[in-house]
Motif scaffolding. Structure first.
Motif, PDB file in Angstrom:
ATOM      1  N   UNK A 182       0.838  -1.195   0.000  1.00 59.04           N
ATOM      2  CA  UNK A 182       0.000   0.000   0.000  1.00 59.04           C
ATOM      3  C   UNK A 182       0.873   1.245   0.000  1.00 59.04           C
ATOM      4  N   UNK A 183       0.317   2.340  -0.460  1.00 56.90           N
ATOM      5  CA  UNK A 183       1.026   3.618  -0.421  1.00 56.90           C
ATOM      6  C   UNK A 183       0.585   4.449   0.780  1.00 56.90           C
ATOM      7  N   UNK A 184      -0.050   3.774   1.741  1.00 51.63           N
ATOM      8  CA  UNK A 184      -0.436   4.427   2.982  1.00 51.63           C
ATOM      9  C   UNK A 184       0.742   4.575   3.933  1.00 51.63           C
ATOM     10  N   UNK A 185       0.570   5.414   4.947  1.00 46.26           N
ATOM     11  CA  UNK A 185       1.662   5.773   5.850  1.00 46.26           C
ATOM     12  C   UNK A 185       2.131   4.629   6.738  1.00 46.26           C
ATOM     13  N   UNK A 186       1.391   3.520   6.784  1.00 47.89           N
ATOM     14  CA  UNK A 186       1.838   2.381   7.579  1.00 47.89           C
ATOM     15  C   UNK A 186       3.133   1.784   7.041  1.00 47.89           C
ATOM     16  N   UNK A 187       3.502   2.149   5.832  1.00 51.00           N
ATOM     17  CA  UNK A 187       4.741   1.648   5.227  1.00 51.00           C
ATOM     18  C   UNK A 187       5.957   2.495   5.612  1.00 51.00           C
ATOM     19  N   UNK A 188       5.770   3.499   6.448  1.00 51.73           N
ATOM     20  CA  UNK A 188       6.848   4.427   6.797  1.00 51.73           C
ATOM     21  C   UNK A 188       8.163   3.758   7.216  1.00 51.73           C
ATOM     22  N   UNK A 189       8.151   2.750   8.096  1.00 53.87           N
ATOM     23  CA  UNK A 189       9.437   2.154   8.489  1.00 53.87           C
ATOM     24  C   UNK A 189      10.259   1.657   7.304  1.00 53.87           C
ATOM     25  N   UNK A 206      17.900  -2.606  10.307  1.00 49.28           N
ATOM     26  CA  UNK A 206      17.599  -1.373   9.570  1.00 49.28           C
ATOM     27  C   UNK A 206      16.226  -0.836   9.941  1.00 49.28           C
ATOM     28  N   UNK A 207      15.244  -1.730  10.114  1.00 44.00           N
ATOM     29  CA  UNK A 207      13.889  -1.291  10.461  1.00 44.00           C
ATOM     30  C   UNK A 207      13.809  -0.762  11.893  1.00 44.00           C
ATOM     31  N   UNK A 208      14.566  -1.362  12.812  1.00 47.48           N
ATOM     32  CA  UNK A 208      14.604  -0.844  14.190  1.00 47.48           C
ATOM     33  C   UNK A 208      15.140   0.580  14.191  1.00 47.48           C
ATOM     34  N   UNK A 209      16.218   0.800  13.451  1.00 48.18           N
ATOM     35  CA  UNK A 209      16.775   2.156  13.391  1.00 48.18           C
ATOM     36  C   UNK A 209      15.812   3.120  12.695  1.00 48.18           C
ATOM     37  N   UNK A 210      15.100   2.615  11.709  1.00 46.58           N
ATOM     38  CA  UNK A 210      14.102   3.454  11.033  1.00 46.58           C
ATOM     39  C   UNK A 210      12.991   3.852  11.992  1.00 46.58           C
ATOM     40  N   UNK A 211      12.562   2.918  12.848  1.00 50.15           N
ATOM     41  CA  UNK A 211      11.522   3.233  13.831  1.00 50.15           C
ATOM     42  C   UNK A 211      11.960   4.359  14.748  1.00 50.15           C
ATOM     43  N   UNK A 212      13.213   4.290  15.202  1.00 48.29           N
ATOM     44  CA  UNK A 212      13.722   5.353  16.066  1.00 48.29           C
ATOM     45  C   UNK A 212      13.777   6.678  15.319  1.00 48.29           C
ATOM     46  N   UNK A 213      14.165   6.630  14.051  1.00 46.03           N
ATOM     47  CA  UNK A 213      14.223   7.851  13.238  1.00 46.03           C
ATOM     48  C   UNK A 213      12.827   8.473  13.103  1.00 46.03           C
ATOM     49  N   UNK A 214      11.829   7.644  12.892  1.00 49.53           N
ATOM     50  CA  UNK A 214      10.457   8.141  12.755  1.00 49.53           C
ATOM     51  C   UNK A 214      10.007   8.852  14.032  1.00 49.53           C
ATOM     52  N   UNK A 215      10.333   8.258  15.171  1.00 47.94           N
ATOM     53  CA  UNK A 215       9.871   8.794  16.446  1.00 47.94           C
ATOM     54  C   UNK A 215      10.646  10.023  16.902  1.00 47.94           C
ATOM     55  N   UNK A 216      11.863  10.211  16.389  1.00 47.69           N
ATOM     56  CA  UNK A 216      12.716  11.293  16.897  1.00 47.69           C
ATOM     57  C   UNK A 216      13.046  12.368  15.868  1.00 47.69           C
ATOM     58  N   UNK A 217      12.797  12.100  14.594  1.00 45.94           N
ATOM     59  CA  UNK A 217      13.160  13.065  13.554  1.00 45.94           C
ATOM     60  C   UNK A 217      11.927  13.358  12.705  1.00 45.94           C
ATOM     61  N   UNK A 218      11.076  14.179  13.243  1.00 44.93           N
ATOM     62  CA  UNK A 218       9.791  14.473  12.610  1.00 44.93           C
ATOM     63  C   UNK A 218       9.963  15.129  11.241  1.00 44.93           C
TER      64      UNK A 218
END
Length: 368
Positions: free
Chosen positions: A76-83, A275-287
């Motif tokens: 999907x092109x929805x935001x759930x794909x963010x990580x 890579x996905x764990x680091x992406x999760x942290x990036x999402x939560x800390x780098x708006x």
């Protein structure tokens, strides 16, 4: 008879010897252990060694020795794909030695089909498609959670009221994504929650989010299961949100591989998860940077709308991408396949790599 006087020091000497002997005997029979004097230098060295070992443990996975090219499908092109998108654009896949090509394939059943055929090495898959693939002889495994909550809603046309959903939707059409997809099962959950059965409604299954939205606006259905940012656009057009799925434990997306590929390439699986764990942290800390990535992948050109979409999806980003039993059982219990309904979570999930990274403390060190 003359008496000879004996010197006094002899008596004193004997008394002293006797005293020493008595004291020595007492010391030998004492039950008190002799305690060693701590070696401060050795203690300090041990503590330092322990700290160094802890630091080494928290360093986490090493990059792959040689760069690996991977095609990773997403449904999907929805935001759930963010990580997945952030792992690609922020360089975390590259950091761990993965040259990732992200491939859009509409709907988790289609992603699973392409995975089965070898067109991709990994994909964001759904529980039911993985189960049905297993029934058909294609063994796959979900190795990590990408999102275990859902920022998804049901919207109704203007004549649908939240207080009278049962009456308003009985005999009507609800628009969802592909049959067997998350959207489909959420629609079924919604129907059951408002007191109807699947026989009381019709489901219109469509692959693309844009197509589903257009069909809804053209009057082809009374209700639509949808996610941000499309939901915000519907808000501005006057459509009503009548249900929110945010409280459910649902494996919105999980990283899947064929079982053969996973068993032959555990180092690649670990690199993807890291890579996905680091992406999760990036999402939560780098708006700021995350919103820019979101806009690039979703095509949102309105910064305000992109920010609202980002904020609506934050709660679905797991601190630890472990796969909970409840989030998988949501689909197992609702599958239209009897064989899938009989499956256990362990038949489809192996998140042992995530557990290992969690036990070492590495995930906590990244997410702090």
């Amino acid at each position: 008879m003359v008496k000879v006087a004996r010197p006094r020091f002899n008596i004193l000497f004997l008394l002293a010897v006797m005293t020493v002997l008595v004291l020595s005997g007492c010391g030998a029979s004492s039950s008190e252990p002799v305690q060693d004097v701590p070696d401060e230098e050795n203690t300090t060295e041990s503590e330092q060694q322990a700290e160094e070992e802890d630091a080494t443990t928290a360093q986490g996975p090493e990059p792959l020795e040689s760069e690996v090219e991977l095609k990773i499908g997403f449904p999907t092109q929805g935001a759930s794909m963010l990580p997945l998108w952030v792992a690609k654009d922020a360089g975390f896949f590259e950091k761990y030695g993965i040259d990732a090509e992200l491939v859009y394939i509409a709907g988790t059943p289609k992603v699973q089909e392409v995975l089965n055929g070898g067109g991709i090495e990994a994909g964001l898959v759904g529980v039911d498609p993985v189960g049905k693939a297993k029934v058909a002889g294609h063994e796959s495994v979900i190795i990590a959670s990408v999102a275990d909550k859902v920022a998804m809603y049901v919207y109704g046309t203007e004549d649908v009221d939240e207080a009278t959903l049962q009456d308003d939707l009985k005999g009507e059409t609800i628009i969802t994504a592909a049959e067997g997809s998350l959207s489909h099962y959420l629609a079924q959950e919604f129907v059951a929650t408002i007191g109807l059965t699947n026989d009381d409604v019709e489901y219109l299954h469509m692959g693309g989010e844009g197509d589903r939205t257009a069909a809804f606006m053209n009057g082809e259905g009374k209700a639509l299961v949808i996610a941000p940012p499309t939901s915000f656009k519907l808000d501005t057009l006057g459509y009503k949100k009548v249900f929110d799925f945010g409280e459910l434990d649902v494996l919105l997306a999980g990283i899947g591989m064929t079982k053969d590929y996973y068993e032959e390439n555990p180092d690649v699986a670990k690199a993807i998860i890291a890579a996905l764990v680091e992406a999760n942290n990036e999402i939560l800390t780098n708006k700021e940077d995350t919103i820019e990535i979101l806009m690039n992948w979703t095509g949102i050109d309105d910064p305000e709308l992109a920010e609202k979409t980002y904020e609506a999806n934050l709660f679905a980003i797991p601190n630890k991408p472990l796969v909970s039993d409840a989030s998988v059982e949501f689909f197992l219990d609702r599958s239209d396949s009897e064989e899938v309904r009989q499956m256990q979570v362990s038949d489809l999930v192996d998140d042992s790599i995530v557990q290992e990274l969690d036990e070492t403390g590495w995930i906590d060190s990244v997410m702090d």
